[in-house]
Design an enzyme around this catalytic site. Structure first.
Site, PDB file in Angstrom:
ATOM      1  N   GLU A   1      -0.367   0.298  -5.264  1.00  9.79           N
ATOM      2  CA  GLU A   1      -1.334   1.235  -4.705  1.00  9.79           C
ATOM      3  C   GLU A   1      -2.715   0.925  -5.277  1.00  9.79           C
ATOM      4  O   GLU A   1      -2.897   0.894  -6.491  1.00  9.79           O
ATOM      5  CB  GLU A   1      -0.943   2.675  -5.019  1.00  9.79           C
ATOM      6  CG  GLU A   1      -1.957   3.719  -4.581  1.00  9.79           C
ATOM      7  CD  GLU A   1      -2.377   3.592  -3.115  1.00  9.79           C
ATOM      8  OE1 GLU A   1      -3.588   3.708  -2.833  1.00  9.79           O
ATOM      9  OE2 GLU A   1      -1.496   3.364  -2.254  1.00  9.79           O
TER      10      GLU A   1
ATOM     11  N   ASP B   1      -6.007  -4.213  -5.911  1.00  5.29           N
ATOM     12  CA  ASP B   1      -6.359  -4.590  -4.551  1.00  5.29           C
ATOM     13  C   ASP B   1      -5.275  -5.577  -4.113  1.00  5.29           C
ATOM     14  O   ASP B   1      -5.069  -6.614  -4.741  1.00  5.29           O
ATOM     15  CB  ASP B   1      -7.741  -5.264  -4.551  1.00  5.29           C
ATOM     16  CG  ASP B   1      -8.212  -5.646  -3.162  1.00  5.29           C
ATOM     17  OD1 ASP B   1      -7.367  -6.056  -2.339  1.00  5.29           O
ATOM     18  OD2 ASP B   1      -9.425  -5.575  -2.900  1.00  5.29           O
TER      19      ASP B   1
ATOM     20  N   CYS C   1      -1.424   3.220  11.154  1.00  9.26           N
ATOM     21  CA  CYS C   1      -1.376   4.488  11.893  1.00  9.26           C
ATOM     22  C   CYS C   1      -2.613   4.604  12.776  1.00  9.26           C
ATOM     23  O   CYS C   1      -3.202   5.673  12.911  1.00  9.26           O
ATOM     24  CB  CYS C   1      -1.245   5.682  10.945  1.00  9.26           C
ATOM     25  SG  CYS C   1      -2.536   5.804   9.698  1.00  9.26           S
TER      26      CYS C   1
ATOM     27  N   ASP D   1       1.674  -1.714   5.108  1.00  8.25           N
ATOM     28  CA  ASP D   1       1.214  -0.574   5.901  1.00  8.25           C
ATOM     29  C   ASP D   1      -0.272  -0.437   5.576  1.00  8.25           C
ATOM     30  O   ASP D   1      -0.654   0.253   4.637  1.00  8.25           O
ATOM     31  CB  ASP D   1       2.004   0.679   5.524  1.00  8.25           C
ATOM     32  CG  ASP D   1       1.680   1.852   6.435  1.00  8.25           C
ATOM     33  OD1 ASP D   1       1.731   1.671   7.658  1.00  8.25           O
ATOM     34  OD2 ASP D   1       1.361   2.943   5.910  1.00  8.25           O
TER      35      ASP D   1
ATOM     36  N   ALA E   1       0.871  -1.178   0.000  1.00  6.18           N
ATOM     37  CA  ALA E   1       0.000   0.000   0.000  1.00  6.18           C
ATOM     38  C   ALA E   1       0.908   1.227   0.000  1.00  6.18           C
ATOM     39  O   ALA E   1       1.168   1.817   1.044  1.00  6.18           O
ATOM     40  CB  ALA E   1      -0.935  -0.009   1.202  1.00  6.18           C
ATOM     41  N   ALA E   2       1.392   1.614  -1.155  1.00  9.00           N
ATOM     42  CA  ALA E   2       2.597   2.438  -1.253  1.00  9.00           C
ATOM     43  C   ALA E   2       2.384   3.950  -1.250  1.00  9.00           C
ATOM     44  O   ALA E   2       3.253   4.682  -0.777  1.00  9.00           O
ATOM     45  CB  ALA E   2       3.376   2.051  -2.517  1.00  9.00           C
ATOM     46  N   ALA E   3       1.283   4.456  -1.801  1.00 15.51           N
ATOM     47  CA  ALA E   3       1.121   5.910  -1.918  1.00 15.51           C
ATOM     48  C   ALA E   3       0.986   6.555  -0.542  1.00 15.51           C
ATOM     49  O   ALA E   3       0.451   5.928   0.380  1.00 15.51           O
ATOM     50  CB  ALA E   3      -0.105   6.231  -2.784  1.00 15.51           C
ATOM     51  N   PRO E   4       1.497   7.784  -0.401  1.00 20.32           N
ATOM     52  CA  PRO E   4       2.095   8.643  -1.434  1.00 20.32           C
ATOM     53  C   PRO E   4       3.564   8.364  -1.733  1.00 20.32           C
ATOM     54  O   PRO E   4       4.118   8.945  -2.648  1.00 20.32           O
ATOM     55  CB  PRO E   4       1.936  10.045  -0.837  1.00 20.32           C
ATOM     56  CG  PRO E   4       2.006   9.821   0.640  1.00 20.32           C
ATOM     57  CD  PRO E   4       1.331   8.516   0.890  1.00 20.32           C
TER      58      PRO E   4
END
Length: 475
Positions: free
Chosen positions: A149, A176, A247, A194, A125-128
């Site tokens: 992403e 996905d 987070c 993440d 889940a790379a962005a940003p």
């Protein structure tokens, strides 16, 4: 103080139940209402930490080291005239503005490891791109980094940050992330998940982060997280490392997701303690060895980080693939040598080792060699870097030659003034005093590469991609 931060009563009740005994709810609420300290991470693909510290002294930036990331610093700088994001140092990719807590997951992924052992890494889940570019720097641009992403609208931002930071070993995908376990089983040495989450730890930068908070939404998100961590585990090689992070603070999205993985795969799953990741880590350590970071502990965002090793094989889901014809063709050794000679002659730049050259129509691309086994297994939206377009008289070099391959004291370049550098980042052509030339030229300011231009008489035509152009409040 941000006293207007929205903290639902039911949320506070949940936090009171899980808050460690050595922490107080008053301190928790006070921390949530306190603005975040600004932090940055030095991009070692562009500049050493020592050189950045010296640069910061010249700029009168005050730095305080982030204990879990040797490249990370809390920073105090006068931004009344120029925001940090509009300094040339940021626009040229020398540093990334990144919340300190979000530096923990890549640091955990690479702790106690030889970086060279990770030839293939997946960021699910790379962005940003903060963690993606941190991982690329830890890999020193070697191997292959698959940056996925799910949200198509965020892939463009991800690519812009990768380009700005000089990353050349990345392959971007837009899926996905639940597909990876079936499509690329046991393919990666290391994986960062993440995970998308309820964002309970982000209220210090977004006062309205919990406006839509509810127990039911947390349970719904947790089910998605369980699917994602299973997919990640299937995609991980035996002996590989998985870091799961969020987070958010709820145990449903953190400890319970990790325990679900253990319940599902049994002895194939082992949790590695993060107690020695940095001095003071024990202040946020759980009984399982995870880091559950409440905002008052390190004066940061709330975060959760778990490090997991895969000890045995798993049975991935069976999928049907319809890939279609791969639109790229690998360049012959003869053509690669011709390209290498042309790049050396034009800009005094060498092609990096452990890369391969591919073409699509008139475009020339540099792929990481470790990507090749995956090319027929997954559809990527962008791979490696575009270095040239062919035309009848040779090659037209592209911007990423400058950002990812050029060294300011070795390439064919022109050093420009502060005024010209400002014009450059605003997307305008520049006219360096008393100079002229022909062909492409690397543009440098203050011994830093800032782009690729082309001489047109005594004018250098601007080649900065539109997404990297800034039009106000520049340095």
């Amino acid at each position: 103080m941000h006293s207007h931060v929205y903290l639902p009563d039911e949320f506070l009740e949940q936090m009171a139940q899980i808050l460690p005994k050595h922490l107080s709810m008053d301190d928790f609420v006070n921390a949530c209402q306190k603005p975040l300290r600004k932090s940055v991470r030095v991009n070692t693909l562009k500049i050493s930490v020592a050189d950045f510290v010296e640069l910061a002294k010249q700029k009168e930036w005050e730095l305080q080291p982030v204990p879990w990331c040797t490249e990370g610093f809390w920073i105090s700088a006068d931004e009344s005239n120029v925001p940090l994001g509009n300094t040339y140092e940021h626009m040229a990719g020398l540093f990334y503005i990144q919340e300190a807590s979000s530096m923990i997951p890549p640091s955990a992924l690479f702790s106690h490891e030889q970086h060279s052992e990770f030839e293939s890494v997946l960021d699910m889940a790379a962005a940003p791109g903060s963690k993606t570019t941190q991982i690329a720097a830890l890999m020193n641009n070697q191997g292959v980094l698959v940056a996925n992403e799910y949200a198509a609208s965020r892939v463009k931002v991800l690519h812009a940050n990768i380009e700005r930071c000089g990353v050349r070993n990345a392959a971007l995908s837009n899926f996905d992330a639940r597909v990876f376990g079936g499509w690329l089983p046991e393919r990666f040495d290391a994986i960062l998940l993440d995970a998308p989450c309820s964002g309970e730890g982000t209220v210090r930068k977004d006062a309205d982060a919990l406006k839509n908070w509810s127990i039911s939404s947390i349970h719904s998100i947790a089910e998605t997280q369980k699917d994602l961590i299973e997919s990640a585990f299937h995609a991980l090689k035996v002996g590989g490392t998985l870091v799961y992070s969020t987070c958010t603070l709820s145990e449903e999205e953190n400890q319970q997701v990790c325990q679900h993985l253990k319940n599902t795969f049994g002895d194939s799953v082992t949790f590695e303690s993060l107690d020695n990741l940095f001095e003071g880590a024990s202040d946020a350590l759980t009984s399982e060895g995870f880091l559950h970071v409440f905002p008052q502990v390190f004066d940061s965002e709330g975060f959760f980080v778990a490090k997991i090793k895969k000890l045995g094989k798993t049975q991935p889901p069976v999928v049907k693939k319809r890939m279609g014809k791969f639109p790229f063709e690998k360049l012959s050794n003869k053509k690669v040598q011709e390209l290498t000679n042309a790049l050396k002659s034009a800009l005094n730049i060498d092609l990096p080792p452990q890369s391969s050259v591919w073409t699509r129509d008139k475009d020339v691309w540099l792929f990481p060699q470790e990507l090749e086994p995956m090319l027929g297994e997954l559809r990527f939206s962008r791979m490696g870097i575009k270095i040239a377009e062919t035309h009848k008289n040779g090659y037209r070099w592209q911007h990423q030659v400058a950002t990812a391959l050029a060294q300011p004291n070795e390439c064919r370049c022109i050093h420009v003034s502060l005024e010209d550098a400002r014009e450059w980042f605003m997307g305008r052509d520049i006219r360096p005093e008393s100079e002229s030339g022909k062909g492409e030229i690397i543009v440098c300011y203050n011994d830093t590469v800032i782009g690729l231009g082309k001489w047109v008489g005594n004018r250098v035509k601007n080649g900065l991609p539109r997404e990297l152009v800034r039009d106000k409040n520049l340095f």
